[in-house]
Design an enzyme around this catalytic site. Structure first.
Site, PDB file in Angstrom:
ATOM      1  N   CYS A  33       0.735  -0.598  -7.523  1.00 32.57           N
ATOM      2  CA  CYS A  33       1.843  -0.397  -6.574  1.00 32.57           C
ATOM      3  C   CYS A  33       1.690   0.917  -5.814  1.00 32.57           C
ATOM      4  CB  CYS A  33       3.163  -0.350  -7.347  1.00 32.57           C
ATOM      5  SG  CYS A  33       3.780  -1.994  -7.713  1.00 32.57           S
ATOM      6  N   CYS A  88       3.116  -3.790  -3.393  1.00 27.43           N
ATOM      7  CA  CYS A  88       4.459  -3.493  -3.884  1.00 27.43           C
ATOM      8  C   CYS A  88       4.785  -2.016  -3.708  1.00 27.43           C
ATOM      9  CB  CYS A  88       4.619  -3.919  -5.342  1.00 27.43           C
ATOM     10  SG  CYS A  88       3.385  -3.252  -6.425  1.00 27.43           S
TER      11      CYS A  88
END
Ligand code: N1C
Length: 298
Positions: free
Chosen positions: A119, A200
């Site tokens: 992420c 993300c």
């Protein structure tokens, strides 16, 4: 039929039969050799002439080498089978019409090569290929698609086949203007979609502020990646609009194409922020052009 005791069951007769057999075998050998030779002399079916450059010479060796280097040396924890990956890659386009490639053709390859991406690390780009990759190499804090196995293997390569041959077409491949569903375009669109879907946290994008439309809605970034970020996982996109050092610095974030990007993102529930000139990127540009007036201040 020759029976024992019959007049033909003599040495002379057996000799005759043996001779006949030898003649038959020799005849068959001669006919077979003639067929093989004739086939060899037949010219191979002509390959279609496309407007784009042909498949990269030694594609197999380059792709396999890159796969072994990525999966064997850089990321052994991924435990990828490069020979299987090559076979799936080849199967996607060999012996197929290079204007009729589909995502299904690449599905097995994409599944074999998939791996997780951390992420907050995703860096997308459009029309800033070189600079974006220089940035990731120097800083090491963000990752582009070329830092994943799929992007690393295929970067800068070209490939296509032909329905009339089991070989690659090294002479020419379709230019994207000739047909959109060519092996190269489908590969990059699919790999880019998967890369965007996996993002993300905060996603960065580096756009080119020295062209009239830094955000192009028909680019892969504009037509594929922006629409496949998952709003449940990505909450912010940070846009960096980069200029040529020699160009007048203008307020790029207020350009209409950037406003279009902002409205697409906000419509998808992803927050947007924009920076006209990112200092770290400018310093990288200055390494290559230290005499530029914009670089003198440092
Ligand atoms: O069409 P683009 O840029 O907007 O595509 C860039 C965008 C990036 O964010 C990447 O994640 O899409 C991904 N990507 C690549 O990583 C890539 N490497 C090489 C898309 N295309 C890529 N290429 C080749 O550059 C490929 O041949 C494709 O058609 C071009 C797109 O470059 P662009 O127009 O500057």
């Amino acid at each position: 039929m020759v029976r024992e005791g019959s007049p033909c069951w003599t040495q002379k007769c057996r000799g005759l039969l043996l001779g006949l057999l030898v003649i038959l075998i020799l005849g068959a050998v001669v006919v077979l050799s003639a067929v093989v030779l004739a086939r060899r002399r037949e010219p191979p079916a002509p390959l279609p002439q496309w407007k784009g450059r042909g498949s990269t010479a030694h594609l197999r060796e380059i792709l396999l080498g890159r796969c072994f280097s990525y999966a064997g040396l850089l990321h052994p924890e991924l435990r990828k089978d490069c020979l299987k990956i090559w076979e799936a890659f080849e199967k996607a386009f060999i012996s197929k019409n290079p204007c009729n490639i589909t995502e299904e053709d690449y599905q097995p390859l994409m599944a074999l090569a998939a791996h997780p991406i951390p992420c907050n690390k995703t860096l997308l780009w459009s029309k800033t290929n070189e600079l974006a990759h220089q940035y990731t190499k120097v800083r090491g804090d963000l990752l582009t698609l070329e830092d994943t196995l799929l992007g690393y293997m295929a970067d800068g390569l070209m490939w296509c086949g032909s329905p009339s041959s089991a070989e690659m077409n090294y002479q020419s491949c379709p230019h994207w203007r000739e047909c959109a569903n060519n092996p190269n375009s489908i590969y990059w669109k699919m790999a880019s979609r998967i890369f965007a879907e996996a993002a993300c946290g905060v996603v960065h994008v580096m756009l080119n502020g020295s062209i009239s439309q830094p955000f192009g809605n028909s680019s892969i970034f504009g037509s594929v990646e922006v629409h496949h970020l998952n709003p449940k996982r990505v909450h912010l996109m940070k846009v960096w609009v980069i200029h040529n050092l020699s160009a007048q610095s203008s307020d790029s974030c207020s350009k209409s194409s950037i406003k279009e990007l902002k409205s697409i993102l906000e419509g998808r529930n992803i927050a947007f922020s924009c920076k006209g000139d990112h200092r770290a990127v400018q310093l990288i540009q200055c390494v290559g052009n230290p005499e530029e007036p914009a670089c003198r201040a440092c």
